[in-house]
Write an enzyme that holds these catalytic residues in place. Structure first.
Site, PDB file in Angstrom:
ATOM      1  N   ARG A  60       7.856   5.850  19.530  1.00 18.24           N
ATOM      2  CA  ARG A  60       7.314   5.228  18.595  1.00 18.24           C
ATOM      3  C   ARG A  60       5.720   5.002  19.052  1.00 18.24           C
ATOM      4  O   ARG A  60       4.694   5.140  18.063  1.00 18.24           O
ATOM      5  CB  ARG A  60       7.805   4.066  18.176  1.00 18.24           C
ATOM      6  CG  ARG A  60       7.121   3.297  16.905  1.00 18.24           C
ATOM      7  CD  ARG A  60       7.870   2.373  16.053  1.00 18.24           C
ATOM      8  NE  ARG A  60       8.867   1.813  16.762  1.00 18.24           N
ATOM      9  CZ  ARG A  60       8.928   0.401  17.407  1.00 18.24           C
ATOM     10  NH1 ARG A  60       7.989   0.206  17.847  1.00 18.24           N
ATOM     11  NH2 ARG A  60      10.054   0.381  18.008  1.00 18.24           N
ATOM     12  N   TYR A 117      -5.980   8.603  -6.642  1.00 20.33           N
ATOM     13  CA  TYR A 117      -4.676   8.917  -6.680  1.00 20.33           C
ATOM     14  C   TYR A 117      -3.503   8.258  -7.266  1.00 20.33           C
ATOM     15  O   TYR A 117      -3.443   7.047  -6.604  1.00 20.33           O
ATOM     16  CB  TYR A 117      -4.335   9.404  -5.116  1.00 20.33           C
ATOM     17  CG  TYR A 117      -3.052   9.763  -4.935  1.00 20.33           C
ATOM     18  CD1 TYR A 117      -2.614  11.173  -5.580  1.00 20.33           C
ATOM     19  CD2 TYR A 117      -1.945   9.360  -4.290  1.00 20.33           C
ATOM     20  CE1 TYR A 117      -1.427  11.676  -5.234  1.00 20.33           C
ATOM     21  CE2 TYR A 117      -0.822   9.688  -3.893  1.00 20.33           C
ATOM     22  CZ  TYR A 117      -0.465  10.930  -4.431  1.00 20.33           C
ATOM     23  OH  TYR A 117       0.803  11.353  -4.083  1.00 20.33           O
ATOM     24  N   ASP A 195     -10.663   8.189   0.873  1.00 18.23           N
ATOM     25  CA  ASP A 195      -9.744   9.070   0.961  1.00 18.23           C
ATOM     26  C   ASP A 195     -10.362  10.549   0.846  1.00 18.23           C
ATOM     27  O   ASP A 195     -10.930  11.039   0.000  1.00 18.23           O
ATOM     28  CB  ASP A 195      -8.693   8.793  -0.237  1.00 18.23           C
ATOM     29  CG  ASP A 195      -7.525   9.704  -0.161  1.00 18.23           C
ATOM     30  OD1 ASP A 195      -7.717  10.844   0.225  1.00 18.23           O
ATOM     31  OD2 ASP A 195      -6.446   9.467  -0.889  1.00 18.23           O
ATOM     32  N   LYS A 220      -1.568  17.974   2.342  1.00 16.63           N
ATOM     33  CA  LYS A 220      -2.518  18.888   1.546  1.00 16.63           C
ATOM     34  C   LYS A 220      -3.242  19.676   2.264  1.00 16.63           C
ATOM     35  O   LYS A 220      -2.489  20.676   3.134  1.00 16.63           O
ATOM     36  CB  LYS A 220      -3.585  17.884   0.589  1.00 16.63           C
ATOM     37  CG  LYS A 220      -2.646  16.824   0.074  1.00 16.63           C
ATOM     38  CD  LYS A 220      -1.715  17.232  -0.840  1.00 16.63           C
ATOM     39  CE  LYS A 220      -0.755  16.018  -1.207  1.00 16.63           C
ATOM     40  NZ  LYS A 220      -1.493  14.683  -1.557  1.00 16.63           N
TER      41      LYS A 220
HETATM   42  C1  LIG Z   1      -1.033  13.246  -2.111  1.00 14.66           C
HETATM   43  C2  LIG Z   1      -2.348  12.407  -1.627  1.00 14.66           C
HETATM   44  C3  LIG Z   1      -2.022  11.015  -1.229  1.00 14.66           C
HETATM   45  C4  LIG Z   1      -0.459  10.536  -0.763  1.00 14.66           C
HETATM   46  O1  LIG Z   1      -0.136  11.460   0.314  1.00 14.66           O
HETATM   47  P1  LIG Z   1       1.319  11.643   0.705  1.00 14.66           P
HETATM   48  O2  LIG Z   1       1.304  12.638   1.934  1.00 14.66           O
HETATM   49  O3  LIG Z   1       1.933  12.400  -0.678  1.00 14.66           O
HETATM   50  O4  LIG Z   1       1.970  10.354   0.721  1.00 14.66           O
HETATM   51  C5  LIG Z   1      -3.080  10.376  -1.153  1.00 14.66           C
HETATM   52  N1  LIG Z   1      -4.372  10.593  -1.874  1.00 14.66           N
HETATM   53  C6  LIG Z   1      -4.284  11.861  -2.235  1.00 14.66           C
HETATM   54  C7  LIG Z   1      -5.722  12.042  -2.714  1.00 14.66           C
HETATM   55  C8  LIG Z   1      -3.567  12.549  -2.188  1.00 14.66           C
HETATM   56  O5  LIG Z   1      -3.580  13.726  -2.888  1.00 14.66           O
END
Ligand SMILES: *Cc1c(COP(=O)(O)O)cnc(C)c1O
Length: 404
Positions: A60, A117, A195, A220
């Site tokens: 961890r 988001y 982000d 993504k």
């Molecule tokens: C998908 C996404 C998240 C969250 O991520 P997860 O891997 O689904 O928990 C946060 N910010 C943006 C812009 C996203 O597209």
């Protein structure tokens, strides 16, 4: 006889593609395996009493596969100076959870991009709000609005750019300046967190623009193949990085060794994939603007987009995320039931084109009035343009539009 000297080593920092492939990815020392192995282990045997091997005690806390990915991520977002730190998590939301647990506490006030988001909005408004943290959702595309929204309790500005799904663009350099001057005025540090999931460090480097931390859903573009869920936090300030590391170990939302391997592997092709997403994205956006059945197209690469000038300055490409409005929900239903190449599904950033209806899918957790306020109309469709042959994507969209 003396061994001939090697050619003099030049000290120019490596380019972005070289960094993607090599940062943190040194050959494994025992066997020379060129790819970092998946260290599928929970613990590490110690050399003797009180003598862990190279700091590895329990997985961890530290795992070699995850550490290799974290070095790679730090190099991508932080440039070559080596002071940025990265930590990898089980999802983008786990990364955000760790970030917030590390940097805010009861009584603090956080400014958030109003079009953030849906999952971020849900976590902030439905969970963290119960712990005495207050949030204001503001138009971060306007630095003056942000300046006016700062209160004596403001400790963070959480920015998403481009936003999901209307692709609003915020000027990160200007916002970092606002946080710095307003922080001086109220006598506190206001961290700017970005982000960077949509743009990726290939197109946009928030830390170089003066921001403090970057969060990613590696699910993504960074992983890029729709086969892993993960997240990351990258900090410019090593002390901030140590805080994130402490929470990562204490709260435990780590990325598994196998997923760490997948994300590292995905990142090695990030530049070629992003160039292909960008080329297809520009072409699909331009094509959409010529379709009479399409009411409006949201893409920062279009000169008609309100954020185009800032995007052109702060990003080196516009990527493959596009939203467009078909007017009525009936039109959307017909359209989405007809696509074949574009897969109907949530998520984005994979090699395959993915198409979705934000109002009923990704943003279903946002209240209807709030959704409309953010421009998420019933007719809005979001497409994550993949890297298939452009002709096939366009043909698919044309067939689907014929059904409308
Ligand atoms: C998908 C996404 C998240 C969250 O991520 P997860 O891997 O689904 O928990 C946060 N910010 C943006 C812009 C996203 O597209």
């Amino acid at each position: 006889m003396e061994t001939p000297a090697k050619a003099p080593v030049k000290s120019k920092p490596p380019g972005f593609a070289t960094t993607c492939i090599h940062a943190g990815q040194e050959p494994e020392p025992v066997t020379g395996a060129v790819t970092v192995p998946i260290f599928q282990t929970s613990t590490f045997v110690q050399e003797g009493f009180g003598k862990p091997r190279q700091g590895y005690e329990y997985a961890r806390t530290k795992n070699p596969t995850r550490l290799a990915l974290e070095k790679q991520l730090a190099a991508l977002e932080g440039g070559a100076d080596g002071s940025a730190t990265a930590h990898a998590f089980a999802s983008g939301m786990a990364a955000e959870t760790t970030l917030m647990l590390s940097f805010v506490k009861a009584g603090d006030h956080v400014l958030v991009s109003r079009n953030t988001y849906g999952g971020t909005y849900r976590f902030f408004s439905k969970i963290l709000a119960n712990f005495g943290v207050t949030f204001a959702y503001v138009d971060t595309t306007d630095a003056r609005t942000v300046r006016k929204a700062v209160t004596p309790a403001t400790r963070m500005l959480f920015v998403e750019t481009p936003t999901n799904p209307t692709m609003e663009i915020s000027d990160l350099k200007a916002l970092a300046g606002v946080a710095l001057s307003e922080g001086k005025r109220i006598g506190a540090r206001i961290r700017v967190v970005v982000d960077n999931t949509f743009a990726t460090p290939y197109f946009q480097k928030p830390l170089a623009l003066g921001c403090d931390a970057v969060v990613h859903s590696t699910t993504k573009y960074l992983n890029g193949h729709s086969d892993s869920v993960g997240g990351a936090v990258i900090c410019a300030d090593p002390e901030d990085g140590a805080k994130i590391g402490f929470t990562q170990n204490a709260a435990g939302a780590i990325l598994s060794p196998f997923d760490s391997f997948l994300v590292s592997r995905g990142i090695k092709t990030l530049p070629v994939r992003m160039r292909a997403h960008d080329a297809n994205g520009r072409a699909v956006a331009a094509w959409l603007t010529r379709q009479p059945k399409v009411k409006k197209v949201f893409y920062p690469g279009l000169s008609s987009h309100p954020g185009h000038a800032v995007a052109a300055r702060q990003m080196s490409g516009f990527g493959g995320m596009i939203s467009f409005d078909l007017g009525l929900i009936e039109a959307v239903k017909r359209f989405l039931n007809r696509v074949v190449v574009c897969a109907l599904g949530e998520s984005l950033g994979g090699v395959e084109s993915l198409i979705s209806h934000p109002a009923s899918m990704t943003h279903a957790s946002v209240e209807p009035e709030e959704r409309l306020r953010r421009g998420i109309t019933p007719g809005l469709v979001r497409v994550s343009v993949g890297i298939e042959d452009l002709e096939d994507i366009l043909q698919d969209l044309e067939n689907a539009l014929d059904a409308v």
